[in-house]
Design an enzyme around this catalytic site. Structure first.
Site, PDB file in Angstrom:
ATOM      1  N   THR A 120     -17.924 -18.625  34.946  1.00 53.52           N
ATOM      2  CA  THR A 120     -18.039 -18.328  33.510  1.00 53.52           C
ATOM      3  C   THR A 120     -17.294 -19.420  32.742  1.00 53.52           C
ATOM      4  O   THR A 120     -16.084 -19.579  32.908  1.00 53.52           O
ATOM      5  CB  THR A 120     -17.420 -16.946  33.217  1.00 53.52           C
ATOM      6  OG1 THR A 120     -18.090 -15.983  34.038  1.00 53.52           O
ATOM      7  CG2 THR A 120     -17.556 -16.569  31.748  1.00 53.52           C
ATOM      8  N   GLU A 153     -23.168 -15.561  36.299  1.00 55.92           N
ATOM      9  CA  GLU A 153     -23.280 -14.471  37.270  1.00 55.92           C
ATOM     10  C   GLU A 153     -22.929 -13.135  36.616  1.00 55.92           C
ATOM     11  O   GLU A 153     -21.970 -13.044  35.868  1.00 55.92           O
ATOM     12  CB  GLU A 153     -22.342 -14.754  38.447  1.00 55.92           C
ATOM     13  CG  GLU A 153     -22.410 -13.728  39.546  1.00 55.92           C
ATOM     14  CD  GLU A 153     -23.846 -13.444  39.990  1.00 55.92           C
ATOM     15  OE1 GLU A 153     -24.536 -14.382  40.414  1.00 55.92           O
ATOM     16  OE2 GLU A 153     -24.290 -12.290  39.894  1.00 55.92           O
ATOM     17  N   GLU A 157     -17.949  -6.369  40.804  1.00 55.08           N
ATOM     18  CA  GLU A 157     -17.185  -6.116  42.013  1.00 55.08           C
ATOM     19  C   GLU A 157     -17.349  -4.646  42.376  1.00 55.08           C
ATOM     20  O   GLU A 157     -17.359  -3.779  41.514  1.00 55.08           O
ATOM     21  CB  GLU A 157     -15.707  -6.459  41.804  1.00 55.08           C
ATOM     22  CG  GLU A 157     -15.482  -7.957  41.791  1.00 55.08           C
ATOM     23  CD  GLU A 157     -14.053  -8.349  41.467  1.00 55.08           C
ATOM     24  OE1 GLU A 157     -13.138  -7.562  41.704  1.00 55.08           O
ATOM     25  OE2 GLU A 157     -13.874  -9.481  40.971  1.00 55.08           O
ATOM     26  N   ASN A 213     -20.164  -9.712  28.440  1.00 59.75           N
ATOM     27  CA  ASN A 213     -18.860  -9.113  28.721  1.00 59.75           C
ATOM     28  C   ASN A 213     -18.197  -8.586  27.452  1.00 59.75           C
ATOM     29  O   ASN A 213     -17.539  -7.549  27.468  1.00 59.75           O
ATOM     30  CB  ASN A 213     -17.943 -10.124  29.435  1.00 59.75           C
ATOM     31  CG  ASN A 213     -18.246 -10.169  30.928  1.00 59.75           C
ATOM     32  OD1 ASN A 213     -19.043  -9.384  31.419  1.00 59.75           O
ATOM     33  ND2 ASN A 213     -17.623 -11.078  31.638  1.00 59.75           N
ATOM     34  N   GLY A 262      -9.663  -3.792  32.771  1.00 64.45           N
ATOM     35  CA  GLY A 262      -8.824  -4.797  33.430  1.00 64.45           C
ATOM     36  C   GLY A 262      -9.740  -5.700  34.227  1.00 64.45           C
ATOM     37  O   GLY A 262     -10.907  -5.865  33.867  1.00 64.45           O
ATOM     38  N   CYS A 265     -12.580 -10.367  34.867  1.00 64.16           N
ATOM     39  CA  CYS A 265     -13.506 -10.932  33.875  1.00 64.16           C
ATOM     40  C   CYS A 265     -13.211 -10.540  32.434  1.00 64.16           C
ATOM     41  O   CYS A 265     -13.009 -11.411  31.591  1.00 64.16           O
ATOM     42  CB  CYS A 265     -14.933 -10.559  34.231  1.00 64.16           C
ATOM     43  SG  CYS A 265     -15.477 -11.401  35.717  1.00 64.16           S
ATOM     44  N   LYS A 268      -9.956 -11.979  30.501  1.00 62.91           N
ATOM     45  CA  LYS A 268      -9.953 -13.440  30.297  1.00 62.91           C
ATOM     46  C   LYS A 268     -11.165 -13.898  29.474  1.00 62.91           C
ATOM     47  O   LYS A 268     -11.053 -14.820  28.662  1.00 62.91           O
ATOM     48  CB  LYS A 268      -9.870 -14.186  31.640  1.00 62.91           C
ATOM     49  CG  LYS A 268     -11.175 -14.386  32.351  1.00 62.91           C
ATOM     50  CD  LYS A 268     -11.026 -15.317  33.536  1.00 62.91           C
ATOM     51  CE  LYS A 268     -12.284 -15.380  34.362  1.00 62.91           C
ATOM     52  NZ  LYS A 268     -13.459 -15.890  33.670  1.00 62.91           N
ATOM     53  N   LYS A 326     -10.564  -1.232  39.330  1.00 59.98           N
ATOM     54  CA  LYS A 326     -11.653  -0.242  39.346  1.00 59.98           C
ATOM     55  C   LYS A 326     -11.908   0.153  40.796  1.00 59.98           C
ATOM     56  O   LYS A 326     -11.370  -0.496  41.703  1.00 59.98           O
ATOM     57  CB  LYS A 326     -12.907  -0.792  38.669  1.00 59.98           C
ATOM     58  CG  LYS A 326     -13.586  -1.926  39.395  1.00 59.98           C
ATOM     59  CD  LYS A 326     -14.900  -2.204  38.702  1.00 59.98           C
ATOM     60  CE  LYS A 326     -15.723  -3.209  39.458  1.00 59.98           C
ATOM     61  NZ  LYS A 326     -17.040  -3.390  38.901  1.00 59.98           N
ATOM     62  N   ARG A 333      -6.419  -8.022  39.804  1.00 55.42           N
ATOM     63  CA  ARG A 333      -6.204  -8.896  38.648  1.00 55.42           C
ATOM     64  C   ARG A 333      -6.306  -8.092  37.347  1.00 55.42           C
ATOM     65  O   ARG A 333      -7.287  -7.407  37.111  1.00 55.42           O
ATOM     66  CB  ARG A 333      -7.225 -10.053  38.654  1.00 55.42           C
ATOM     67  CG  ARG A 333      -6.933 -11.047  39.770  1.00 55.42           C
ATOM     68  CD  ARG A 333      -7.940 -12.160  39.843  1.00 55.42           C
ATOM     69  NE  ARG A 333      -9.194 -11.771  40.468  1.00 55.42           N
ATOM     70  CZ  ARG A 333     -10.166 -12.622  40.775  1.00 55.42           C
ATOM     71  NH1 ARG A 333     -10.036 -13.902  40.503  1.00 55.42           N
ATOM     72  NH2 ARG A 333     -11.267 -12.193  41.340  1.00 55.42           N
TER      73      ARG A 333
HETATM   74  P1  NAD Z   1     -11.889 -16.114  42.683  1.00 51.55           P
HETATM   75  O1  NAD Z   1     -10.543 -16.463  42.193  1.00 51.55           O
HETATM   76  O2  NAD Z   1     -12.070 -14.894  43.525  1.00 51.55           O
HETATM   77  O3  NAD Z   1     -12.490 -17.332  43.504  1.00 51.55           O
HETATM   78  C1  NAD Z   1     -12.387 -18.655  43.105  1.00 51.55           C
HETATM   79  C2  NAD Z   1     -12.274 -19.496  44.360  1.00 51.55           C
HETATM   80  O4  NAD Z   1     -12.329 -20.877  43.975  1.00 51.55           O
HETATM   81  C3  NAD Z   1     -10.941 -19.309  45.089  1.00 51.55           C
HETATM   82  O5  NAD Z   1     -11.193 -18.979  46.436  1.00 51.55           O
HETATM   83  C4  NAD Z   1     -10.243 -20.662  44.960  1.00 51.55           C
HETATM   84  O6  NAD Z   1      -9.452 -20.987  46.085  1.00 51.55           O
HETATM   85  C5  NAD Z   1     -11.442 -21.586  44.814  1.00 51.55           C
HETATM   86  N1  NAD Z   1     -11.124 -22.871  44.176  1.00 51.55           N
HETATM   87  C6  NAD Z   1     -10.360 -23.094  43.076  1.00 51.55           C
HETATM   88  N2  NAD Z   1     -10.321 -24.407  42.803  1.00 51.55           N
HETATM   89  C7  NAD Z   1     -11.084 -25.023  43.723  1.00 51.55           C
HETATM   90  C8  NAD Z   1     -11.439 -26.371  43.966  1.00 51.55           C
HETATM   91  N3  NAD Z   1     -10.991 -27.343  43.175  1.00 51.55           N
HETATM   92  N4  NAD Z   1     -12.233 -26.652  45.020  1.00 51.55           N
HETATM   93  C9  NAD Z   1     -12.688 -25.661  45.816  1.00 51.55           C
HETATM   94  N5  NAD Z   1     -12.385 -24.364  45.646  1.00 51.55           N
HETATM   95  C10 NAD Z   1     -11.594 -24.054  44.606  1.00 51.55           C
HETATM   96  O7  NAD Z   1     -12.813 -16.030  41.401  1.00 51.55           O
HETATM   97  P2  NAD Z   1     -14.139 -15.169  41.207  1.00 51.55           P
HETATM   98  O8  NAD Z   1     -13.781 -13.784  40.831  1.00 51.55           O
HETATM   99  O9  NAD Z   1     -15.067 -15.413  42.351  1.00 51.55           O
HETATM  100  O10 NAD Z   1     -14.723 -15.852  39.892  1.00 51.55           O
HETATM  101  C11 NAD Z   1     -15.280 -17.135  39.910  1.00 51.55           C
HETATM  102  C12 NAD Z   1     -15.972 -17.383  38.589  1.00 51.55           C
HETATM  103  O11 NAD Z   1     -17.045 -16.451  38.431  1.00 51.55           O
HETATM  104  C13 NAD Z   1     -15.080 -17.187  37.362  1.00 51.55           C
HETATM  105  O12 NAD Z   1     -15.447 -18.087  36.376  1.00 51.55           O
HETATM  106  C14 NAD Z   1     -15.388 -15.760  36.937  1.00 51.55           C
HETATM  107  O13 NAD Z   1     -15.153 -15.565  35.556  1.00 51.55           O
HETATM  108  C15 NAD Z   1     -16.866 -15.684  37.247  1.00 51.55           C
HETATM  109  N6  NAD Z   1     -17.342 -14.329  37.498  1.00 51.55           N
HETATM  110  C16 NAD Z   1     -16.606 -13.465  38.233  1.00 51.55           C
HETATM  111  C17 NAD Z   1     -17.098 -12.196  38.478  1.00 51.55           C
HETATM  112  C18 NAD Z   1     -16.304 -11.194  39.272  1.00 51.55           C
HETATM  113  O14 NAD Z   1     -16.624 -10.010  39.216  1.00 51.55           O
HETATM  114  N7  NAD Z   1     -15.302 -11.598  40.021  1.00 51.55           N
HETATM  115  C19 NAD Z   1     -18.355 -11.817  37.981  1.00 51.55           C
HETATM  116  C20 NAD Z   1     -19.088 -12.741  37.257  1.00 51.55           C
HETATM  117  C21 NAD Z   1     -18.576 -14.002  37.012  1.00 51.55           C
END
Ligand code: NAD
Length: 440
Positions: A120, A153, A157, A213, A262, A265, A268, A326, A333
């Site tokens: 995002t 995406e 979760e 969101n 909380g 997503c 932030k 949840k 987080r």
């Molecule tokens: P996360 O923190 O679980 O995973 C991010 C991963 O990226 C980590 O494993 C970290 O080690 C890795 N990383 C960070 N910097 C890196 C680099 N330079 N090279 C390689 N790997 C690196 O985050 P997430 O929850 O999977 O979210 C990822 C993105 O997707 C965010 O922008 C979030 O807003 C978005 N998103 C999350 C969700 C959700 O429900 N978690 C849903 C939709 C969108």
């Protein structure tokens, strides 16, 4: 297709596993060596229903894990950027990981590639990624054809696999027909009955994620505000919820009164959208209010405890049922439980906590070093001699508990429920003092 997913977190791991399940060859890249080592040993570092099985099915056949981004970038037709975009101190999205990855892509791509932003990101980021990659190619003095796209995406979760495998929609922001066709080819196995592609320009796709969101967070803050008014005027927010949800224009989802949103997503993304607006000269009055209501909701919940037990909680024991932000996830987080527990401990209370999946995360990271909290592996044992049970996450196993057992274990039969899980009259008949959100 050969696909690289960079960032192997909740989104990247699910994305990689699902694409590999459909027959693509996927390498999931992360710069966290420990995470990759675990995955290569078959250990899934997060809890997400069905994920372990999906990874086991595909691992070493079509699904691989590595820290070697350089190799992966060279071999891939499509590269997804799925790294974290956490909140910076000023509320903006921290894009440093996204840009680090863009640099490495520019330094290593060798043949035609599509680079897709799945993280995002604020509007304009995908074009910035394009600029970074192009400048690296210019430095290398080579020409490689590459395109960018935005594919935000929407998985949740707790039901991430299902959401990815059977999406409501796949939003694709593209600037060229070639990229659109490639993305359609990649995603079409996920649409068995009908096409659920929504195609738009790149900037609008980036904005769509924030707007979605913000809308959901607004619904939560809206019903919480209504619940707070209900408490003041003697109305019942549960009944009001049913009353308004029956209107198709409103719907039943996301209008449950509680202790606020909380997770990774909403907090932030709401903060980032606010910052994006202000930076672009617009005062986001509604978005700011959504954020304020959410913060106050946690405070108001703590006030319920104070109202019942007094400001000084020294010598009191509270059992917390539910820590994760949840149900069906171990993700801590921005979980409201962090705020609630810290506030109670600050006032002298002792906490006994139970969560089906998130206790390790809480203990090792989010509540690390906090005195006066013990984690107990059984929800009933955690109640022993406590002055009240406080329910913070609506896990299914809390829905129909053995109330006789709860009463037997508790020192005083008090339940303070942040998720309105039980029927007030039933609990009163069973001899409980029962407090909810949105009912006086
Ligand atoms: P996360 O923190 O679980 O995973 C991010 C991963 O990226 C980590 O494993 C970290 O080690 C890795 N990383 C960070 N910097 C890196 C680099 N330079 N090279 C390689 N790997 C690196 O985050 P997430 O929850 O999977 O979210 C990822 C993105 O997707 C965010 O922008 C979030 O807003 C978005 N998103 C999350 C969700 C959700 O429900 N978690 C849903 C939709 C969108």
């Amino acid at each position: 297709m050969n696909i690289a997913v960079i960032g192997t977190g909740y989104v990247g791991l699910v994305t990689g596993a699902c694409f590999s399940e459909m027959g693509n060859t996927v390498v999931c890249i992360d710069n966290n060596q420990d995470k990759i080592n675990k995955l290569n040993k078959g250990i899934v570092p997060i809890y997400e229903p069905g994920l372990k099985e999906l990874i086991q099915n595909n691992s070493t056949k079509t699904l691989f894990f590595s820290t070697e981004i350089e190799k992966a970038v060279k071999k891939s037709d499509i590269i997804f950027i799925a790294v974290g975009t956490p909140m910076s101190a000023d509320g903006s999205a921290d894009l440093s990981s996204v840009y680090d990855v863009a640099k490495l892509i520019g330094e290593n791509i060798a043949s035609q590639t599509i680079v897709v932003t799945k993280s995002t990101v604020p509007v304009g980021t995908t074009f910035k990624i394009q600029e970074i990659i192009q400048s690296k190619l210019t430095n290398r003095n080579i020409t490689v054809k590459f395109d960018v796209a935005s594919n935000p995406e929407f998985l949740k979760e707790g039901s991430a696999i299902d959401d990815f495998m059977k999406p409501d929609r796949v939003v694709i922001g593209v600037s060229s027909d070639f990229v659109l066709q490639k993305m359609k080819e990649l995603y079409s196995p996920f649409f068995r009955t009908h096409d659920r592609f929504i195609t738009m320009d790149v900037r609008s796709a980036e904005m769509t994620k924030y707007a979605a969101n913000a809308m959901l967070a607004t619904k939560i803050s809206f019903i919480n505000e209504i619940a707070n008014i209900c408490e003041k005027v003697g109305a019942d927010a549960n009944q009001v919820r049913i009353g308004i949800g029956s209107d198709k224009r409103i719907g039943y989802s996301f209008i449950y009164p509680g202790i606020g949103y909380g997770g990774t997503c909403f907090p932030k993304d709401i903060a980032a959208l606010k910052k994006i607006s202000i930076d672009n000269g617009y005062d986001p009055v509604l978005i700011s209010a959504v954020e304020n209501v959410n913060y106050n909701q946690k405070k108001l919940f703590v006030n319920k405890v104070i109202l019942r037990f007094g400001e000084n909680l020294k010598g009191l024991i509270f059992t917390i049922w539910g820590l994760s932000f949840k149900p069906e996830t171990d993700d801590m987080r921005e979980a409201p439980s962090i705020y609630v527990i810290k506030e109670l401990v600050k006032r002298g209370a002792k906490i006994k906590a139970f969560d089906p999946k998130a206790m390790k995360e809480a203990e090792e990271h989010y509540l690390k070093g906090l005195d006066n909290i013990t984690y107990i592996e059984s929800k009933y044992k955690a109640l022993k001699n406590a002055d009240a049970m406080i329910l913070l996450t609506e896990w299914k196993e809390f829905r129909s508990p053995d109330f006789e057992e709860i009463k037997m274990q508790l020192k005083t039969p008090v339940i303070i429920d942040g998720r309105n899980q039980y029927k007030s009259l039933d609990l009163q008949e069973k001899g409980f003092e029962y407090y909810q959100v949105g009912r006086n």
